[in-house]
Write a protein that holds these residues in place. Structure first.
Motif: not given
Ligand SMILES: C[S@@+](CC[C@H](N)C(=O)[O-])C[C@H]1O[C@@H](n2cnc3c(N)ncnc32)[C@H](O)[C@@H]1O
Length: 215
Positions: A191-197, A172-175, A204-207, A146-152
């Motif tokens: 493209e980057t997006f959340a799935f499921p949205d 879940t935290a692989r770059d 495991a949302s950040p895709h 995730a880009e967001r530090r809390g979620l990361a």
């Protein structure tokens, strides 16, 4: 964690994935697969094919798909799905970091929701690079850090505890974008997006979904 080049046996995850796969498709996975594989052509290697959910999305320009799947239960289902595919698909046993293929023997490689689970991403990507011809392409759709530090932070915690155990080695935290570039692929589109949205992001949302050229 399995060592590179060793067999992958995740029977619990395989059973879980068989149950989960249809609901993932219902949540819109098919649209992502369709968009990813639009325009792919030639001889293709798909690694970690699972139950064969990508097979119906290969366009007519694909001459052959060699689909590698290490889990016996998933491989059997993939072989069934291969029979209904519009393009020729051969399902084989194998692991990402020791692909049963010659150097430069494919025009393209496909990984969807797989680079999270391989024991060694760098080894898997080095193999993908080896088997794709220069100028060929890697098509990827993966969940990532995730880009967001809390979620990361939550992702790192899960990766160190329960997630890989129940998720067949999934992290879940692989770059993954950095790993793709480090392996010698040049990203052509992503493209980057959340799935499921969902309103609340899941671990495991950040895709990421895109195409990279083998340098
Ligand atoms: C989450 S499932 C995704 C399946 C499929 N690619 C899809 O998009 O539906 C992860 C897949 O990666 C496979 N896998 C795990 N470790 C692997 C490895 N080392 N080499 C190749 N495939 C692997 C699993 O057996 C499983 O089929």
């Amino acid at each position: 964690m399995a060592k590179p080049g060793t067999a992958v046996e995740h029977p619990f995850f395989a059973r879980l994935w068989v149950r989960m796969a249809p609901s993932i498709e219902r949540q819109g996975a098919g649209e992502h697969r369709q968009r990813l594989l639009h325009g792919i052509s030639g001889r293709v290697v798909e690694v970690g094919a699972g139950t064969g959910s990508n097979f119906g999305h290969y366009p007519a320009g694909v001459t052959e798909v060699v689909a590698v799947e290490p889990e016996p239960r998933l491989r059997a289902l993939a072989a069934e799905a291969a029979r209904d595919a519009a393009v020729p698909v051969t399902v084989v046993d194998g692991v990402a970091d020791r692909l049963p293929a010659d150097d430069g023997s494919f025009d393209a490689a496909v990984v969807t929701l797989v680079l999270c689970s391989v024991p060694d991403q760098a080894a898997a990507l080095a193999e993908l690079r080896r088997v794709v011809r220069p100028g060929g392409r890697l098509y990827f759709w993966e969940h990532v850090r995730a880009e967001r530090r809390g979620l990361a932070r939550v992702q790192r915690l899960l990766d160190a505890t329960v997630w890989p155990r129940v998720g067949g080695g999934c992290h879940t935290a692989r770059d993954t974008m950095a790993a793709i570039a480090d392996a010698g692929f040049v990203v052509e589109r992503v493209e980057t997006f959340a799935f499921p949205d969902t309103r609340l992001p899941m671990p495991a949302s950040p895709h990421v979904l895109g195409v990279a050229v083998r340098s």
